[in-house]
Design a protein around this motif. Structure first.
Motif, short mmCIF file in Angstrom:
data_model
loop_
_atom_site.label_atom_id
_atom_site.label_comp_id
_atom_site.label_asym_id
_atom_site.label_seq_id
_atom_site.Cartn_x
_atom_site.Cartn_y
_atom_site.Cartn_z
N ARG A 127 0.72 -1.08 -0.45
CA ARG A 127 -0.29 0.06 0.28
C ARG A 127 1.10 1.95 0.50
NH1 ARG A 127 -3.83 2.37 0.93
NH2 ARG A 127 -5.58 0.81 0.14
N SER A 152 -1.70 6.18 -10.79
CA SER A 152 -2.40 6.06 -8.88
C SER A 152 -2.82 4.47 -9.54
CB SER A 152 -3.41 6.91 -8.94
OG SER A 152 -4.38 6.34 -9.86
N LEU A 154 -4.05 2.30 -7.06
CA LEU A 154 -4.43 1.49 -6.28
C LEU A 154 -6.33 2.15 -6.75
CD1 LEU A 154 -3.26 0.34 -3.53
CD2 LEU A 154 -4.31 -1.75 -5.32
N GLY A 155 -6.24 3.68 -7.42
CA GLY A 155 -7.07 4.43 -7.13
C GLY A 155 -7.38 4.57 -8.72
N ASP A 156 -6.97 3.86 -9.52
CA ASP A 156 -7.29 3.74 -11.25
C ASP A 156 -7.98 2.66 -11.03
OD1 ASP A 156 -7.90 3.23 -13.95
OD2 ASP A 156 -5.92 4.57 -14.30
N PRO A 244 -11.96 0.77 -6.67
CA PRO A 244 -12.40 1.11 -6.69
C PRO A 244 -13.77 0.93 -7.48
CG PRO A 244 -10.81 2.55 -7.80
CD PRO A 244 -10.47 0.93 -7.17
N ASN A 245 -15.02 1.51 -7.08
CA ASN A 245 -16.35 0.90 -7.86
C ASN A 245 -16.53 -0.27 -7.93
OD1 ASN A 245 -19.20 1.45 -8.00
ND2 ASN A 245 -18.05 2.55 -10.22
N TYR A 256 -17.81 -10.77 1.59
CA TYR A 256 -17.50 -10.43 2.80
C TYR A 256 -18.62 -9.13 3.48
CZ TYR A 256 -15.01 -8.16 6.00
OH TYR A 256 -14.69 -7.50 7.77
N PHE A 260 -21.09 -8.56 5.67
CA PHE A 260 -20.41 -8.31 6.66
C PHE A 260 -20.72 -6.54 7.42
CE2 PHE A 260 -18.42 -12.68 6.69
CZ PHE A 260 -19.31 -13.20 7.98
N THR B 74 -16.95 -4.09 11.77
CA THR B 74 -17.40 -5.51 11.35
C THR B 74 -17.19 -5.88 12.15
OG1 THR B 74 -16.36 -4.38 9.71
CG2 THR B 74 -16.92 -7.18 9.31
N LYS B 189 -10.19 5.59 -0.26
CA LYS B 189 -10.82 4.84 -0.36
C LYS B 189 -12.24 3.83 0.50
CE LYS B 189 -8.70 0.23 1.66
NZ LYS B 189 -8.65 -0.26 2.60
N GLY B 245 -5.62 9.59 -7.86
CA GLY B 245 -6.07 8.09 -7.08
C GLY B 245 -6.51 8.41 -6.18
N ASN B 247 -9.64 7.07 -4.72
CA ASN B 247 -10.52 6.36 -4.39
C ASN B 247 -9.63 5.31 -4.42
OD1 ASN B 247 -12.74 7.38 -4.92
ND2 ASN B 247 -13.35 6.45 -6.25
N GLY B 248 -7.95 5.44 -4.09
CA GLY B 248 -7.46 3.79 -4.07
C GLY B 248 -6.41 4.53 -1.81
N LEU B 249 -6.42 5.47 -1.93
CA LEU B 249 -5.51 6.47 -0.65
C LEU B 249 -6.79 5.83 0.79
CD1 LEU B 249 -4.94 9.90 -1.94
CD2 LEU B 249 -3.46 7.55 -1.59
N ASP B 250 -6.10 5.20 1.21
CA ASP B 250 -6.69 5.16 2.63
C ASP B 250 -6.15 5.58 3.95
OD1 ASP B 250 -7.32 3.39 5.05
OD2 ASP B 250 -6.28 1.94 4.79
N LEU B 388 -28.93 1.36 7.14
CA LEU B 388 -27.47 0.70 6.90
C LEU B 388 -27.85 0.12 5.24
CD1 LEU B 388 -25.05 -0.86 8.03
CD2 LEU B 388 -25.89 -2.89 7.81
N GLN B 392 -25.38 2.42 3.08
CA GLN B 392 -24.19 1.54 2.10
C GLN B 392 -24.14 1.96 0.46
OE1 GLN B 392 -21.66 -0.18 2.89
NE2 GLN B 392 -22.02 -0.01 4.92
N ASN B 396 -21.03 3.58 -1.18
CA ASN B 396 -20.80 3.28 -2.43
C ASN B 396 -20.40 4.96 -3.33
OD1 ASN B 396 -19.85 1.13 -1.23
ND2 ASN B 396 -21.94 -0.37 -1.40
N GLN B 399 -18.45 7.24 -4.03
CA GLN B 399 -17.52 6.85 -4.21
C GLN B 399 -17.05 6.79 -5.58
OE1 GLN B 399 -15.51 3.09 -3.73
NE2 GLN B 399 -13.87 3.55 -2.64
N ALA B 400 -17.86 6.21 -6.09
CA ALA B 400 -18.10 6.16 -7.97
C ALA B 400 -18.71 7.30 -8.62
CB ALA B 400 -18.86 5.25 -8.30
N GLU B 405 -16.90 7.44 -12.08
CA GLU B 405 -17.73 5.96 -12.86
C GLU B 405 -18.97 6.13 -13.12
OE1 GLU B 405 -15.54 4.33 -10.14
OE2 GLU B 405 -13.75 3.67 -11.10
N MET B 406 -19.95 6.88 -12.30
CA MET B 406 -21.36 7.32 -12.52
C MET B 406 -21.36 8.33 -12.11
SD MET B 406 -23.29 5.43 -9.24
CE MET B 406 -22.49 3.77 -9.23
#
Lengths: 296, 425
Positions: A127, A152, A154-156, A244-245, A256, A260, B74, B189, B245, B247-250, B388, B392, B396, B399-400, B405-406
């Motif tokens: 990561r 990017s 993990l983001g692309d 993503p998405n 999962y 959950f 969770t 993310k 990026g 959506n990939g960052l935490d 919930l 959710q 989602n 984020q899209a 993407e939407m």
């Protein structure tokens, strides 16, 4: 009636006694959950409240759920990538390390290290490597003047799945390397000597001796890879969470999330039973296919 | 003889087992689950409370099991559904608590609510711990509105003023992108981080009524306010307002704030707990941070004093499975006492307790406290307000939206579909 002494001398009884813990374990954790999940798949259930019978509604929803299908496609992509990447590289390393090269033991240890790390630790390592601004990978690309290749990772959504697959390959190659090394060391030396007398060079002795002798090991490794990739979860979950998405979603991460995170246990169970069926069918077909092949 | 010694050994073991149980009868062991991991700023205060409680009650032993935020949600859900609830646990109040109350997993604190204890809490914060008029969880941490944190030195350097309107904000964004600085530090993310932009835009455009009506089903989730909020997010994305990026960052790995600390980003829309993070992670930069309220949208209905956030952040509850509920409730009192309040203020947290305003001397914290008092309306996080199933979908789709993407219309329609399914229309 058997008396106590007779019973204790009966080897089948003793064997059964020793098997009991394993049988109980697999019943509780492996066997019973399958029919149980199938049962849950007919209900709408959040895990806490009352269960509402839906019949086949979850199943018809599954068949028309584009995310489920794309996650299954990702699973098959992972199978393909893992077969193409892990087996040749593991084989190459195994052959290399079973030759009498200098420092073979040292490299054996080094190459095995990824296998010893936990998936989550590996995921965290990668990561940070993938971080678009501070990460090692983009940093390196910038350093050598390949700015146009920085991503990017993990983001692309176009490449997130492939980025997240890379550490899986890195981590599992050593496992197959060890399996192949064990198999190679079991090949009788006479075969190589005979090949040498017949004037075979290194390549020829690899293709005509090593590879055929490893056939069943390669088949077994392939089954492990196929089943493992079909139900894979850990690193994808830790790296992208399927995003993503849903771009890097696998069946297991999807089930999962549904079970959950969204607490839709019924639908989650449906996905898990579908995952079970897919893995079962694929491995049965593959095993049959390779068995026939061996006979011919 | 050998047999006898084995037998007597076994007997001894059984006896000693009994004696342990007899001795342990007065001992109370309580398990506490929450998100106070080592990197959480509140952890020392909580651990002190546990220590104080154990010192005053030597027979009590509290086992504290912290889990990192997203995993905690969770873990708790799973434990609750498996009927393995810990004695004491933490939620975010409102819908996150209600779910477990409805399933009879939470012990009602109503009978323990003495006037003294009740008057200890800010009323707005208490409301989120109530279900059907009964108290089930007490707020412990943070009056936490989401605020736009910014680097004052970067604003000065580029001659920028705090934006009052969305148009001003766009100018700020443009100035920063022109100078190679990412306007907003965001790690999406985790999804709830990007959700803050959506909630604020929806409020500023449609006012708090937009959401209220969508929930009461007089309105809908594909009303213009929500679509427009999506459009503005994508407008900002196209302007380059967010990191590559995104959506990939935490967020849990701090990948957003790192940008802020290294001069690569200038603003950060985040709950007021960000201030505790700054204090902890970049103490020498502390005077370079300040915040402003999310700007108003011209022709929008929302009042710019409105906040999104929560009047109390973490709610602690006792589960119905707790072995000794009296002791557990007693511990909650330690967790919400004056000493705890002081310690929370010291780390930059505004506890939801009454009479704390005079104890705050940090100017930023004072400013946070005042803006939450002045707010016309505080909208609780969507992912706590909405059931919930819909929450959710909100996370989602948002984020899209950030990932382009939407379309805003698709996102809004998906929300409305989920709502119709949930409300059984």
């Amino acid at each position: 009636m058997m008396n106590k002494k007779e019973l204790m001398n009966n080897k089948y009884f003793i064997a059964a006694l020793f098997l009991l813990p394993a049988v109980i374990f697999s019943l509780v954790y492996l066997i019973i959950p399958i029919p149980l999940s199938t049962y849950y798949s007919f209900f709408k259930w959040d895990g806490i409240g009352a269960m509402e019978f839906l019949g086949l509604e979850n199943w018809s929803k599954l068949l028309s759920d584009p995310i489920f299908w794309s996650s299954m496609a990702n699973n098959f992509k992972l199978v393909l990538i893992s077969l193409v990447v892990q087996i040749p590289i593991a084989l190459f390393l195994a052959v290399l390390l079973t030759r009498k090269i200098k420092g073979a033991n040292f490299f054996k240890t080094i190459f095995f290290v990824p296998m010893l790390l936990s998936s989550i630790a590996v995921a965290f390592l990668w990561r940070y490597m993938y971080d678009p601004t501070f990460g090692l990978i983009n940093g390196f690309l910038n350093l050598v003047g390949l700015e146009q290749l920085t991503r990017s990772w993990l983001g692309d959504s176009n490449i997130a799945f492939y980025s997240a697959s890379a550490p899986i390959q890195w981590r599992f190659i050593p496992l197959y390397m060890i399996i192949f090394m064990a198999a190679i060391s079991n090949i009788p030396k006479q075969l190589y000597e005979a090949a040498e007398i017949d004037g075979a060079n290194n390549w020829q002795s690899f293709f005509y001796v090593t590879l055929p002798m490893l056939r069943s090991t390669v088949v077994n490794a392939s089954v492990l890879i196929i089943v493992g990739s079909l139900k894979y979860f850990a690193m994808i979950f830790a790296l992208t969470g399927g995003g993503p998405n849903h771009a890097s979603e696998l069946m297991a991460t999807y089930l999962y999330t549904k079970s959950f995170t969204e607490m839709n246990m019924g639908y989650g169970s449906t996905i898990s039973v579908a995952l079970f069926l897919v893995a079962l069918i694929v491995s049965v077909v593959f095993l049959n296919f390779s068995k026939k092949d061996v006979r011919n | 003889m050998k047999k006898f010694s084995i037998l007597s050994l076994a007997l001894l073991m059984v006896i000693s087992l009994f004696s342990v149980t007899v001795m342990a009868q007065d001992e109370v062991n309580l398990t506490l689950w929450d998100i106070r991991t080592a990197s959480d700023q509140v952890t020392p205060a909580l651990e002190n409370a546990i220590e104080r409680f154990e010192a005053d009650n030597p027979n009590v032993n509290i086992e504290h099991v912290p889990t990192q935020n997203d995993n905690y949600k969770t873990k708790l859900r799973t434990a609750m559904s498996a009927d393995n609830a810990p004695d004491l646990f933490m939620t975010w109040g409102s819908a996150s608590l209600e779910r477990y109350v409805d399933a009879d997993k939470v012990y009602s604190l109503e009978s323990h609510m003495t006037e003294d204890w009740e008057s200890n809490f800010m009323p707005a914060a208490m409301d989120l711990g109530r279900v059907d008029g009964e108290m089930y969880g007490v707020p412990v941490t943070n009056v936490s509105p989401a605020l736009v944190w910014y680097r004052t030195d970067l604003f000065e350097e580029y001659g920028l003023e705090v934006p009052e309107t969305y148009e001003d904000l766009k100018n700020v964004v443009k100035t920063f992108t022109d100078n190679g600085i990412t306007p907003f530090a965001l790690a999406n993310k985790n999804k709830w981080t990007g959700s803050m932009y959506f909630m604020y835009l929806a409020d500023r455009i449609g006012g708090p009524e937009a959401l209220q009506q969508a929930i009461s089903r007089e309105g809908s989730f594909n009303d213009e306010a929500f679509i427009e909020a999506g459009r503005r997010i994508q407008e900002l994305v196209e302007m380059g307002a967010f990191p590559d990026g995104v959506n990939g960052l935490d967020e849990d790995a701090g990948q957003s704030r790192t940008l802020l600390y290294t001069d690569r980003a200038a603003m950060y829309l985040m709950g007021s707990w960000a201030y505790s993070s700054f204090k902890n992670e970049a103490p020498d930069m502390l005077d370079q941070f300040s915040f402003f309220n999310f700007p108003e949208v011209e022709s929008g209905k929302g009042d710019p004093s409105n906040l999104v956030g929560t009047p109390g952040d973490n709610y602690y509850s006792v589960s119905t499975k707790a072995g000794n509920k009296e002791v557990a409730v007693e511990f909650l009192k330690y967790l919400t006492d004056a000493k705890m309040g002081e310690e929370l203020i010291n780390i930059g947290n505004i506890p939801p307790f009454t009479g704390i305003s005079e104890k705050i001397d940090d100017p930023i914290m004072e400013k946070i406290y005042n803006s939450s008092q002045e707010a016309n309306h505080i909208q609780l996080w969507y992912d706590q307000t909405l059931p919930l199933e819909i929450a959710q979908v909100h996370l989602n789709t948002t984020q899209a939206l950030f990932g382009m993407e939407m379309t805003p219309e698709e996102a809004a329609n998906q929300m409305e579909e989920a709502a119709q399914e949930y409300y059984g229309e």
